[in-house]
Design a protein around this motif. Structure first.
Motif, PDB file in Angstrom:
ATOM      1  N   HIS A  49       0.888  -1.225  -0.059  1.00 15.41           N
ATOM      2  CA  HIS A  49      -0.017   0.099   0.034  1.00 15.41           C
ATOM      3  C   HIS A  49       0.741   1.240  -0.026  1.00 15.41           C
ATOM      4  N   VAL A  50       1.843   1.343   1.076  1.00 14.42           N
ATOM      5  CA  VAL A  50       2.881   2.503   1.035  1.00 14.42           C
ATOM      6  C   VAL A  50       3.440   2.576  -0.210  1.00 14.42           C
ATOM      7  N   HIS A  51       4.120   1.476  -0.841  1.00 14.86           N
ATOM      8  CA  HIS A  51       4.823   1.747  -1.755  1.00 14.86           C
ATOM      9  C   HIS A  51       4.445   1.853  -3.273  1.00 14.86           C
ATOM     10  N   ALA A  52       3.143   1.341  -3.392  1.00 16.53           N
ATOM     11  CA  ALA A  52       2.382   1.561  -4.652  1.00 16.53           C
ATOM     12  C   ALA A  52       1.941   3.139  -4.583  1.00 16.53           C
ATOM     13  N   GLY A  53       1.749   3.788  -3.498  1.00 17.63           N
ATOM     14  CA  GLY A  53       1.487   5.099  -3.322  1.00 17.63           C
ATOM     15  C   GLY A  53       2.741   5.817  -3.696  1.00 17.63           C
ATOM     16  N   THR A  54       3.807   5.668  -2.980  1.00 16.34           N
ATOM     17  CA  THR A  54       5.121   6.641  -2.909  1.00 16.34           C
ATOM     18  C   THR A  54       5.820   6.395  -4.234  1.00 16.34           C
ATOM     19  N   LEU A  55       5.877   5.320  -4.727  1.00 15.40           N
ATOM     20  CA  LEU A  55       6.809   5.016  -5.894  1.00 15.40           C
ATOM     21  C   LEU A  55       5.895   4.946  -6.963  1.00 15.40           C
ATOM     22  N   GLY A  56       4.550   4.312  -7.097  1.00 14.21           N
ATOM     23  CA  GLY A  56       3.738   4.139  -8.158  1.00 14.21           C
ATOM     24  C   GLY A  56       3.108   5.363  -8.616  1.00 14.21           C
ATOM     25  N   TRP A  57       2.448   6.061  -7.670  1.00 12.75           N
ATOM     26  CA  TRP A  57       1.626   7.153  -8.019  1.00 12.75           C
ATOM     27  C   TRP A  57       2.817   8.392  -8.028  1.00 12.75           C
ATOM     28  N   ILE A  58       3.340   8.628  -6.832  1.00 12.07           N
ATOM     29  CA  ILE A  58       3.993   9.735  -6.639  1.00 12.07           C
ATOM     30  C   ILE A  58       5.458  10.006  -7.416  1.00 12.07           C
ATOM     31  N   THR A  59       6.236   8.880  -7.043  1.00 12.57           N
ATOM     32  CA  THR A  59       7.548   9.084  -7.766  1.00 12.57           C
ATOM     33  C   THR A  59       7.560   8.995  -9.163  1.00 12.57           C
ATOM     34  N   LEU A  60       6.481   8.275  -9.978  1.00 11.69           N
ATOM     35  CA  LEU A  60       6.262   8.249 -11.333  1.00 11.69           C
ATOM     36  C   LEU A  60       5.757   9.527 -11.682  1.00 11.69           C
ATOM     37  N   GLY A  61       4.840  10.076 -10.819  1.00 10.78           N
ATOM     38  CA  GLY A  61       4.362  11.464 -11.124  1.00 10.78           C
ATOM     39  C   GLY A  61       5.540  12.319 -11.466  1.00 10.78           C
ATOM     40  N   ILE A  62       6.306  12.343 -10.497  1.00  9.94           N
ATOM     41  CA  ILE A  62       7.505  13.362 -10.302  1.00  9.94           C
ATOM     42  C   ILE A  62       8.515  13.037 -11.487  1.00  9.94           C
ATOM     43  N   PHE A  63       8.591  11.758 -11.720  1.00 14.33           N
ATOM     44  CA  PHE A  63       9.298  11.673 -13.228  1.00 14.33           C
ATOM     45  C   PHE A  63       8.831  12.470 -14.356  1.00 14.33           C
ATOM     46  N   GLY A  64       7.518  12.317 -14.283  1.00 16.10           N
ATOM     47  CA  GLY A  64       6.816  13.091 -15.551  1.00 16.10           C
ATOM     48  C   GLY A  64       7.110  14.495 -15.204  1.00 16.10           C
ATOM     49  N   ALA A  65       6.999  14.901 -14.451  1.00 14.13           N
ATOM     50  CA  ALA A  65       7.159  16.338 -13.821  1.00 14.13           C
ATOM     51  C   ALA A  65       8.497  16.917 -14.275  1.00 14.13           C
ATOM     52  N   THR A  66       9.514  16.105 -13.824  1.00 15.16           N
ATOM     53  CA  THR A  66      10.901  16.076 -13.988  1.00 15.16           C
ATOM     54  C   THR A  66      11.036  16.274 -15.579  1.00 15.16           C
ATOM     55  N   MET A  67      10.603  15.237 -16.544  1.00 20.03           N
ATOM     56  CA  MET A  67      10.689  15.352 -17.781  1.00 20.03           C
ATOM     57  C   MET A  67      10.323  16.590 -18.407  1.00 20.03           C
ATOM     58  N   TRP A  68       9.222  17.246 -17.714  1.00 18.05           N
ATOM     59  CA  TRP A  68       8.441  18.288 -18.256  1.00 18.05           C
ATOM     60  C   TRP A  68       9.281  19.531 -18.229  1.00 18.05           C
ATOM     61  N   ILE A 128       8.351   2.084 -15.026  1.00 15.94           N
ATOM     62  CA  ILE A 128       7.064   1.692 -14.785  1.00 15.94           C
ATOM     63  C   ILE A 128       6.946   0.014 -14.661  1.00 15.94           C
ATOM     64  N   VAL A 129       7.709  -0.700 -15.504  1.00 15.35           N
ATOM     65  CA  VAL A 129       7.980  -2.014 -15.227  1.00 15.35           C
ATOM     66  C   VAL A 129       8.767  -2.429 -13.761  1.00 15.35           C
ATOM     67  N   ALA A 130       9.550  -1.698 -13.275  1.00 15.81           N
ATOM     68  CA  ALA A 130      10.391  -1.956 -12.196  1.00 15.81           C
ATOM     69  C   ALA A 130       9.526  -1.712 -11.089  1.00 15.81           C
ATOM     70  N   ILE A 131       8.774  -0.483 -11.036  1.00 21.76           N
ATOM     71  CA  ILE A 131       7.951  -0.054  -9.753  1.00 21.76           C
ATOM     72  C   ILE A 131       6.893  -1.153  -9.587  1.00 21.76           C
ATOM     73  N   ALA A 132       6.260  -1.307 -10.793  1.00 17.07           N
ATOM     74  CA  ALA A 132       5.196  -2.256 -10.730  1.00 17.07           C
ATOM     75  C   ALA A 132       5.476  -3.743 -10.149  1.00 17.07           C
ATOM     76  N   LEU A 133       6.522  -4.275 -10.528  1.00 15.72           N
ATOM     77  CA  LEU A 133       7.317  -5.347 -10.333  1.00 15.72           C
ATOM     78  C   LEU A 133       7.763  -5.185  -8.771  1.00 15.72           C
ATOM     79  N   TYR A 134       8.358  -4.205  -8.260  1.00 10.91           N
ATOM     80  CA  TYR A 134       8.579  -4.100  -6.907  1.00 10.91           C
ATOM     81  C   TYR A 134       7.495  -4.024  -5.803  1.00 10.91           C
ATOM     82  N   VAL A 135       6.323  -3.508  -6.483  1.00  9.04           N
ATOM     83  CA  VAL A 135       5.091  -3.365  -5.547  1.00  9.04           C
ATOM     84  C   VAL A 135       4.801  -4.927  -5.458  1.00  9.04           C
ATOM     85  N   LEU A 136       4.833  -5.549  -6.517  1.00  6.72           N
ATOM     86  CA  LEU A 136       4.203  -6.931  -6.710  1.00  6.72           C
ATOM     87  C   LEU A 136       4.935  -7.941  -5.889  1.00  6.72           C
TER      88      LEU A 136
END
Ligand code: HEM
Length: 378
Positions: A29-48, A72-80
């Protein structure tokens, strides 16, 4: 947003107290939120922000594209792997996530010479440096849980979450809100005050990381003056932008403004926590930690990231315009009720407001997914 679904479904059921989840599901629950949503979102903001609004070409485009796909694949895998009882896959997936984080940090450093560097850029760079160090600790912790890394101090299990939540996320939130409330309209060259606004909380986060890792009280408490110094400069520089927010309109200015308000509230909560528990971390009541965590995850970052997603799909805002009001008031009223329920330790309050917060976020993600898809097809 897809990976964030894991966090929200577990979060709603947990908040309603209908299921008693085990630690590994809560860590998912914690890492799907902090890595999946927040960190992938921050990567998107960084590219922008670090693309200088210029399209990437050839080799550069290939690097950024593959880095995003592997992220995307690594974070989904880590959460799994966090759901799996088997400890071995976790260090492998965790190391892949660490590599991707380092890949983005490298790209940002390379891009920094090619763009007009402003305060949001410095805050994102500082956030990614803190994230990289926190992820190294995270990987060492998974190796330790799998039976290796015997040299790792126990303090790592406090240092990792404390420095990532109070360091990395505060800096990332500072970057997104400064961009949303100020730079996107008038990108100004970086000033000494702007540098101090970022460097103070950055050093405070590193002091907390080292202090809690090695149990050095003098280092732990340093975060309080450093963060308060940084946030006072931040409020002085962004106060007018927050005041100018259009609170009753469906625009994203209120998402960025409320995110900024939560940044200040979170710095105050962190100061209270450190001032009262710096020498006895193990006695911190879990409700206080969860209250602070969710005020940062939802109040600061989710408001900020939805502000960016709104910006990306701006041309499609005529689709379900009412949804912008439901998500803004529903998510934030739900959050305040949820945090109040935790602080007052009143289960019924928590049980009433958790689904309001969770369902509003689900509505937001459905609305924005449709808007972004339609925007993408234009
Ligand atoms: C490579 C990335 C990461 C790895 C390998 C990692 C690993 C870990 C591990 C092994 C634990 C302890 C699990 C346990 O005790 O069962 C943990 C806990 C935690 N992590 Fe991470 N993590 C990563 C990224 C993050 C990020 C980006 C954040 C926040 C921004 C974060 C926040 C937390 C929190 C809040 C806890 C829970 C602490 C607790 O309740 O005891 N982690 N992490």
């Amino acid at each position: 947003m897809v990976i964030f679904l894991v966090t929200i479904v577990v979060g709603i059921l947990n908040g309603l107290d209908v299921i008693e989840f085990d630690r590994k599901t809560l860590m998912a629950h914690v890492h799907a939120g902090t890595l999946g949503w927040i960190t992938l979102g921050i990567f998107g903001a960084t590219m922008w922000l670090f693309s200088g609004e210029k399209p990437a070409t050839q080799r550069h485009a290939r690097y950024v594209r593959w880095l995003s796909i592997v992220a995307i694949v690594a974070i989904a895998l880590y959460v799994l792997t966090l759901f799996l009882a088997e400890p071995i896959p976790r260090p492998i997936a965790g190391s892949l996530v660490l590599l991707v984080i380092a890949g983005f940090l490298g790209w940002v450093i390379a891009q920094s010479w090619r763009i007009k560097f402003t305060v949001p850029h410095l805050a994102l760079l500082a956030a990614l440096i803190t994230l990289t160090i926190g992820a190294v600790l995270g990987v060492l912790m998974v190796v330790y849980l799998a039976g290796g890394a015997k040299f790792l101090p126990q303090g790592a299990f406090m240092s990792h979450p404390a420095s990532l939540v109070a360091g990395y996320l505060i800096l990332a939130g500072m970057a997104i809100t400064e961009w949303g409330l100020k730079s996107r309209v008038a990108p100004a060259s970086i000033s000494r005050l702007g540098i101090a606004q970022v460097v103070l909380p950055f050093l405070g986060g590193l002091a907390l990381m080292l202090g809690s890792l090695l149990d050095i009280f003098a280092l732990i408490i340093l975060i309080v003056p450093f963060q308060i110094g940084g946030v006072l400069i931040y409020l002085a520089r962004l106060g007018s932008g927050i005041m100018r927010a259009r609170w009753l309109e469906g625009s994203n200015s209120r998402l960025f403004a409320l995110s900024a308000v939560f940044l200040a509230v979170n710095v105050a909560m962190t100061a209270y926590l450190i001032a009262n528990y710096a020498d006895r971390f193990e006695e911190i009541p879990s409700w206080l930690l969860f209250a602070l965590d969710h005020a940062i995850f939802i109040g600061l970052l989710t408001n900020g990231l939805f502000g960016l997603v709104y910006e990306v799909s701006r041309a499609q805002r005529s689709f379900w315009p009412w949804a912008d009001h439901v998500l803004f008031w529903g998510m934030n009223a739900g959050l305040v009720g949820f945090v109040a329920g935790l602080i007052l330790q009143e289960a019924i309050i928590k049980q009433i407001f958790t689904p309001i917060m969770g369902m509003s976020i689900l509505l937001a993600m459905l609305t924005y997914t449709i808007r972004v898809q339609t925007e993408g097809r234009r």
